[in-house]
Design a protein around this motif. Structure first.
Motif, PDB file in Angstrom:
ATOM      1  N   ARG A 173       0.756  -1.261   0.204  1.00 20.03           N
ATOM      2  CA  ARG A 173      -0.202  -0.046   0.117  1.00 20.03           C
ATOM      3  C   ARG A 173       0.911   1.078   0.057  1.00 20.03           C
ATOM      4  O   ARG A 173       1.958   1.220   0.440  1.00 20.03           O
ATOM      5  N   GLY A 174       0.307   2.264  -0.717  1.00 17.44           N
ATOM      6  CA  GLY A 174       1.045   3.581  -0.553  1.00 17.44           C
ATOM      7  C   GLY A 174       0.087   4.586  -0.301  1.00 17.44           C
ATOM      8  O   GLY A 174      -1.079   4.466  -0.430  1.00 17.44           O
ATOM      9  N   GLN A 175       0.630   5.932  -0.218  1.00 15.42           N
ATOM     10  CA  GLN A 175      -0.341   7.008  -0.088  1.00 15.42           C
ATOM     11  C   GLN A 175       0.485   8.452  -0.553  1.00 15.42           C
ATOM     12  O   GLN A 175       1.560   8.346  -0.489  1.00 15.42           O
ATOM     13  N   CYS A 176      -0.614   9.300  -0.764  1.00 11.22           N
ATOM     14  CA  CYS A 176      -0.069  10.584  -1.078  1.00 11.22           C
ATOM     15  C   CYS A 176       0.577  11.468  -0.066  1.00 11.22           C
ATOM     16  O   CYS A 176       0.159  11.097   1.291  1.00 11.22           O
ATOM     17  N   ALA A 177       1.994  11.680  -0.018  1.00  9.79           N
ATOM     18  CA  ALA A 177       2.384  12.261   1.070  1.00  9.79           C
ATOM     19  C   ALA A 177       2.767  13.805   1.148  1.00  9.79           C
ATOM     20  O   ALA A 177       3.471  14.179   1.870  1.00  9.79           O
ATOM     21  N   GLU A 178       2.436  14.596   0.159  1.00  8.70           N
ATOM     22  CA  GLU A 178       2.151  15.937   0.109  1.00  8.70           C
ATOM     23  C   GLU A 178       0.943  16.477   0.116  1.00  8.70           C
ATOM     24  O   GLU A 178       0.129  16.087  -0.560  1.00  8.70           O
TER      25      GLU A 178
ATOM     26  N   GLY B 189       4.366   4.560   7.907  1.00  6.92           N
ATOM     27  CA  GLY B 189       3.918   5.214   6.887  1.00  6.92           C
ATOM     28  C   GLY B 189       2.625   6.164   6.969  1.00  6.92           C
ATOM     29  O   GLY B 189       1.999   6.453   6.037  1.00  6.92           O
ATOM     30  N   MET B 190       2.606   6.649   8.377  1.00  9.71           N
ATOM     31  CA  MET B 190       1.593   7.569   8.332  1.00  9.71           C
ATOM     32  C   MET B 190       2.091   9.198   8.037  1.00  9.71           C
ATOM     33  O   MET B 190       2.994   9.609   8.510  1.00  9.71           O
ATOM     34  N   PRO B 191       1.618   9.629   6.964  1.00  6.42           N
ATOM     35  CA  PRO B 191       2.024  10.939   6.373  1.00  6.42           C
ATOM     36  C   PRO B 191       1.452  11.977   7.224  1.00  6.42           C
ATOM     37  O   PRO B 191       0.666  11.944   8.233  1.00  6.42           O
ATOM     38  N   ARG B 192       2.062  13.362   7.121  1.00 10.10           N
ATOM     39  CA  ARG B 192       1.595  14.463   7.987  1.00 10.10           C
ATOM     40  C   ARG B 192       0.173  14.897   7.497  1.00 10.10           C
ATOM     41  O   ARG B 192      -0.124  14.685   6.140  1.00 10.10           O
ATOM     42  N   ARG B 193      -0.400  15.826   8.094  1.00 11.27           N
ATOM     43  CA  ARG B 193      -1.470  16.568   7.599  1.00 11.27           C
ATOM     44  C   ARG B 193      -2.647  15.778   7.279  1.00 11.27           C
ATOM     45  O   ARG B 193      -3.306  16.195   6.007  1.00 11.27           O
TER      46      ARG B 193
ATOM     47  N   VAL C  55      11.045   9.284   5.335  1.00 11.37           N
ATOM     48  CA  VAL C  55      10.783  10.163   6.500  1.00 11.37           C
ATOM     49  C   VAL C  55       9.873  11.324   6.173  1.00 11.37           C
ATOM     50  O   VAL C  55       9.240  11.747   6.921  1.00 11.37           O
ATOM     51  N   HIS C  56      10.364  11.971   5.037  1.00 13.93           N
ATOM     52  CA  HIS C  56       9.930  13.145   4.908  1.00 13.93           C
ATOM     53  C   HIS C  56       8.172  13.239   4.776  1.00 13.93           C
ATOM     54  O   HIS C  56       7.700  12.324   4.142  1.00 13.93           O
ATOM     55  N   ASP C  57       7.819  14.293   5.324  1.00 14.12           N
ATOM     56  CA  ASP C  57       6.095  14.495   5.211  1.00 14.12           C
ATOM     57  C   ASP C  57       5.471  13.582   6.115  1.00 14.12           C
ATOM     58  O   ASP C  57       4.399  13.003   5.640  1.00 14.12           O
TER      59      ASP C  57
END
Lengths: 336, 639
Positions: A202-207, B466-470, B398-400
């Motif tokens: 699985r992947g996800q948008c990071a921005e 894998g938890m992104p910010r925001r 790890v960015h964002d």
């Protein structure tokens, strides 16, 4: 001090005992690049932990150490000042050496990670609010495949992913396969990675990209090479004709409602590129950018109330009569 | 100063007056009146500094409350407390408030209050500009939060990346509110920087050579230069953004030849020094507190100063590490890995010097020192995770993500808020004349230390999982629920520690034990005067013989005399030796800075609706500035 250190330590142990796996963990690598990144991460973590523990030991030692009272704070012992200077100087020098070593290590692995091979597959991924358009490039037009939110790749073969964006900046991140890379309007980025074992990553948008940034997921499916070729062939085909009356009626509803304004179903009159290509929608594992698992119930829920599931999403709530829903769901689920 | 003796009778000097007479006359000359108009006209750096500190702490409260609401939303997957609209506004408000309305202003606030006292002068340089800067800051903050209440709070993040913040994807006025709030804080921060630089360079007490400047003052000086060079970058960027949005320029519009990465370069060219603008004053606080409680001068005075300056320079060479995943050329990116890691060396020097001080000293465990010890434990973790994110490959993962959220909270809360809380306990007796409660102080520290680590350490792991910010929520099957719940529990404990602080401040201000001039037996000049200091700071200007003047002169501090007692005068000296050159007149209170701030604020505010505000708004600005600078016919500076 004792109590406060306990909880982070407990958490750390939890993590080491397998808490670091999970649906999209960077420390649960599925390919050589992610493996390399995880190893580099652990080396850095090890060095940093040693440094922190050393600093804390010195701090604790300096606190428990018995020093005489200081009625005159200005009276300093010249010998102990010289000794402090030597120790501090040594520590600074050690810091410098550590920094140089880590920088060199970082640069070497960077070169290795971003080295390019001839790719087995080249995939163009275009980020949009809030889904991923996926195209398999080929010299033969009939082998050019368009899908959405799911990327199938062959196991053990290098895959190049070209990253583009049409609206705003997104970031493509499948932690178990590779680090992230931004999709930027007006700029072409590219990454290459390999999956070493079959599986779903699985992947996800990071921005941050607006309201549904949280629900802009994707799925990478790694298959053995022959199964991948079968999949690609199946995806290149246009949608099959509806085989029964209910699905036929579903196709008519699809064509008569707002669905057709945004979606493509190859082989039919639906040809809009605003939303995801639905030609083989029923074969996908998820709905709404890896937000809901694929099922008839979830398809129905998504059609009836997309704004309730992903507030702000570009798919409008379209009025569907209760007797129209079943045929429509059957039609979509049957687009395999 | 021989000419001084021959001047007329009415030019009364402090030379021959007895203490009571001197106090009476200086108070009459320097005090802030009791009427509302007099209060609004005050140009006393202590009055303005106190307002600054209280205002910044109120914004800390608002920023903290917004964080708490977000933590409750994230405590479990797919929670329905907040939707994406409110959540995006909240994290934007949280970041913007903490960076622009709390962290930078509170450090400047302590500088405004303490620097003139520490260098032994009667008021800050350009006191009216100081008043103006406070009002502009206050109006900017109110503007932002009123907009939030009116449901036009900015929602594109404190970093406001284009194209998301551009006219196409953020219609309405939300991003304009953000960009214009930046303008307010820029103006205010630049004004304070200029005041502090001039105060430090020109108004030091005689004898305070460069070598004898206290470390806190050095830290404020370096920070002021950082502001001077970093703020223009974000000023250019936010102005271009406003122009794109308001009058249709295309600086960031890719379709018309603009560039979306240009914003990131400009923003982070400011944004990275910004971190050090917050952190460097905190190091000055740490040095002050450690010297007083380890009972010796800080080890390595000169290396510490050089480290501060090195950090200042290096901080301008790191901004690209915020952009490692934007597809930069690999070799170019790796240079920024090297520079980012290199800044660990001067920061290491500071940590090692403080450790050497504690090692050789005899620590007295009062609350301020506890916060400094907590600072070392937490900040070193943040610094080390900073070394990790400086690596291009590791940053790619790890960015964002929440790993970075953990990292910069370790750096900013550990590196700046802990020293700041120590500073509150340390200087509260000076500012109010009363001691803070030590028992509540210990509760405050331990709740903060434990709560902070429980709240933020798990975020490292969440990021790696894998938890992104925001993200306003996350799916249950991601498995991030338990650690998020733990983090929220820690956040509640951390929040409780601030409640304890608030109770302690209120109780102690009303009923704390009287502090006396120098309750900690510290060595720097601010402790030489009364607590709270008289409006004129020092009855006679001290003559400095040592880095720690009060430790060097146990009996009484040598002083210089010759300043007028009937007119506001400060002593101006040479930059390096602080050899007295001038009796410089210091401005009287004036209402004009407030009026100028009101007209500037009005022009800024209306200009997000129409560009014509710039034209018509300049008229009241010109009128108020003319009033401000109208010649008074007072005698000019004398040799």
């Amino acid at each position: 001090m004792r109590f406060s250190l306990k909880s982070p330590a407990a958490v750390l142990i939890l993590c080491l005992l397998g808490g670091c796996s999970g649906a999209q963990s960077a420390l649960d690598p599925g390919g050589p690049q992610a493996q390399h990144l995880a190893r580099l991460f652990w080396i850095f973590t090890g060095v940093c932990t040693v440094v922190w523990v050393a600093v804390m030991l010195v701090l604790l030692a300096s606190l428990v150490r018995r020093t005489p009272a200081r009625p005159d704070p200005l009276r300093l012992d010249a010998r102990s000042e010289r000794r402090s200077l030597a120790v501090v100087g040594g520590a600074v020098f050690a810091t410098l050496l550590t920094i140089i070593a880590l920088t060199a290590l970082s640069y070497l692995s960077q070169r290795q990670l971003f080295a390019r091979e001839r790719p087995a597959v080249t995939i163009k991924v275009t980020g949009q609010q809030w889904w991923w358009d996926v195209r398999y490039e080929s010299d033969a037009p009939d082998r050019t495949v368009t899908t959405a939110n799911e990327i199938y790749i062959p196991v053990g073969r290098p895959v190049t992913v070209k990253l583009a964006a049409t609206d705003l900046i997104h970031s493509f991140w499948v932690p178990s396969l590779f680090g992230k890379q931004d999709l930027i309007p007006g700029q072409d980025n590219e990454i290459q990675f390999t999956a070493s074992r079959p599986g779903v990553y699985r992947g996800q948008c990071a921005e941050f990209c607006g309201w549904q940034h949280a629900h802009m997921g994707l799925v990478v499916v790694a298959l053995p090479a022959n199964e991948f070729q079968n999949w690609l062939t199946a995806q290149a085909a246009p949608a099959a004709e509806p085989e029964d009356a209910e699905r036929k009626r579903g196709a008519e509803i699809f064509a008569a409602k707002a669905c057709i304004m945004c979606h493509t179903v190859r082989g039919t009159s639906a040809g809009s590129r605003v939303g995801p290509d639905l030609t083989h929608f029923g074969s996908r594992k998820t709905i709404a950018s890896a937000t809901l698992p694929m099922s008839r119930g979830n398809i129905a829920a998504w059609i009836v109330d997309p704004q309730g599931i992903k507030p702000g999403v570009n798919m409008p709530n379209v009025s569907i009569a209760s007797n129209e829903l079943d045929p429509l769901v059957s039609y979509l689920a049957g687009l395999r | 100063m021989t000419a001084v003796e021959s001047t007329a009778q009415e030019d009364l000097r402090d030379t021959h007056l007895d203490d009571a007479e001197l106090h009476a006359r200086l108070t009459r000359t320097w005090r802030t009146g009791a009427s509302l108009l007099a209060r609004l006209s005050s140009v006393d750096h202590k009055v303005i500094g106190r307002r600054y500190i209280i205002t910044a702490l109120l914004f800390l409260c608002l920023g903290g409350l917004s964080a708490m609401v977000m933590r409750i939303q994230l405590a479990q997957p797919e929670a329905k407390l907040l939707g994406p609209d409110v959540y995006n506004q909240l994290f934007t408000m949280h970041g913007t408030t903490m960076m622009f309305l709390f962290a930078v202003p509170v450090m400047e606030a302590f500088g405004v209050y303490l620097v003139p006292l520490m260098v032994g002068t009667r008021n800050i340089a350009f006191p009216r500009l100081n008043a103006f800067s406070y009002w502009i800051y206050l109006f900017g903050g109110i503007f932002l939060w009123v907009s939030f209440v009116l449901k036009i709070g900015p929602d594109a993040g404190w970093f406001a990346y284009v194209p998301l913040s551009g006219p196409e994807y953020s219609p309405g006025k939300r991003v304009d509110v953000w960009a214009q709030m930046i303008t307010f804080t820029e103006v205010s921060a630049l004004a304070v920087s200029v005041e502090i630089i001039v105060t430090v360079f020109k108004q030091r007490a005689p004898g305070m050579t460069l070598d004898r400047i206290p470390l806190f003052v050095w830290s404020m000086l370096v920070t002021s230069f950082l502001i001077l060079f970093a703020m223009p970058a974000v000023m250019v960027a936010s102005t271009m953004l406003i122009l794109d949005r308001l009058v249709g320029t295309h600086f960031f519009n890719v379709a018309e030849g603009g560039d979306s990465l240009l914003w990131q370069h400009l923003f982070w060219f400011f944004g990275h020094p910004e971190v050090y603008i917050i952190f460097i004053p905190a190091t000055g606080m740490v040095s002050s507190i450690i010297a007083a409680f380890a009972r010796r001068p800080v080890f390595g005075h000169l290396p510490l100063i050089l480290a501060l300056i090195a950090v200042g320079f290096l901080s301008f060479g790191l901004w690209v590490h915020h952009m490692f995943v934007t597809g930069l050329p690999q070799l170019g990116a790796s240079f920024f890995t090297a520079s980012s890691m290199l800044i660990a060396v001067p920061n290491g020097i500071q940590i090692f010097c403080w450790l050497a001080t504690v090692w050789d000293g005899r620590p007295i465990y009062k609350t301020p020192l506890l916060f400094v010890l907590g600072f070392i434990a937490i900040f070193v973790i943040g610094g080390l995770s900073g070394v990790m994110v400086a690596s291009v490959p590791i940053d790619a993962q790890v960015h964002d993500t929440y790993f970075v959220v953990a990292h910069f909270h370790y750096v900013l809360i550990g590196g700046a808020v802990f020293p700041l809380l120590g500073a509150v306990y340390f200087w509260f007796p000076k500012i109010t004349g009363r001691m803070m409660n030590e028992k509540l102080g210990r509760w405050n520290f331990w709740l903060a230390f434990i709560g902070f680590n429980i709240a933020f350490f798990p975020m490292h792991i969440l990021g790696l999982q894998g938890m992104p910010r925001r993200v306003y929520t996350y799916l249950p099957e991601m498995g991030w629920g338990p650690l998020n719940l733990l983090s929220t529990a820690g956040a509640i404990v951390l929040f409780a520690s601030f409640v304890v602080l608030l109770v302690n401040v209120l109780l102690s201000a009303a009923r704390g034990a009287p502090a006396g001039d120098n309750p900690w037996d510290a060595g720097t000049l601010e402790w030489a005067t009364t607590s709270p200091p008289a409006p004129y700071n020092f009855p006679r200007i001290p003559f400095v013989t040592h880095r720690e003047p009060l430790w060097d002169n146990r009996e009484s501090l040598p002083v210089v005399t010759g300043l007028s007692v009937d007119a506001r005068e400060v002593l101006a000296g040479t930059v390096t030796e602080s050899f007295p050159q001038l009796r410089e007149s210091s401005p009287q209170p004036s209402i004009w800075p407030l009026l100028a701030a009101i007209s500037v604020a009005a022009a800024f505010l209306v200009s997000i609706f129409t560009p014509w505000a710039v034209v018509w708004g300049s008229i009241p600005v010109a009128i108020t500035l003319t009033g401000w600078f109208w010649p008074k016919g007072t005698p000019e500076d004398e040799e």
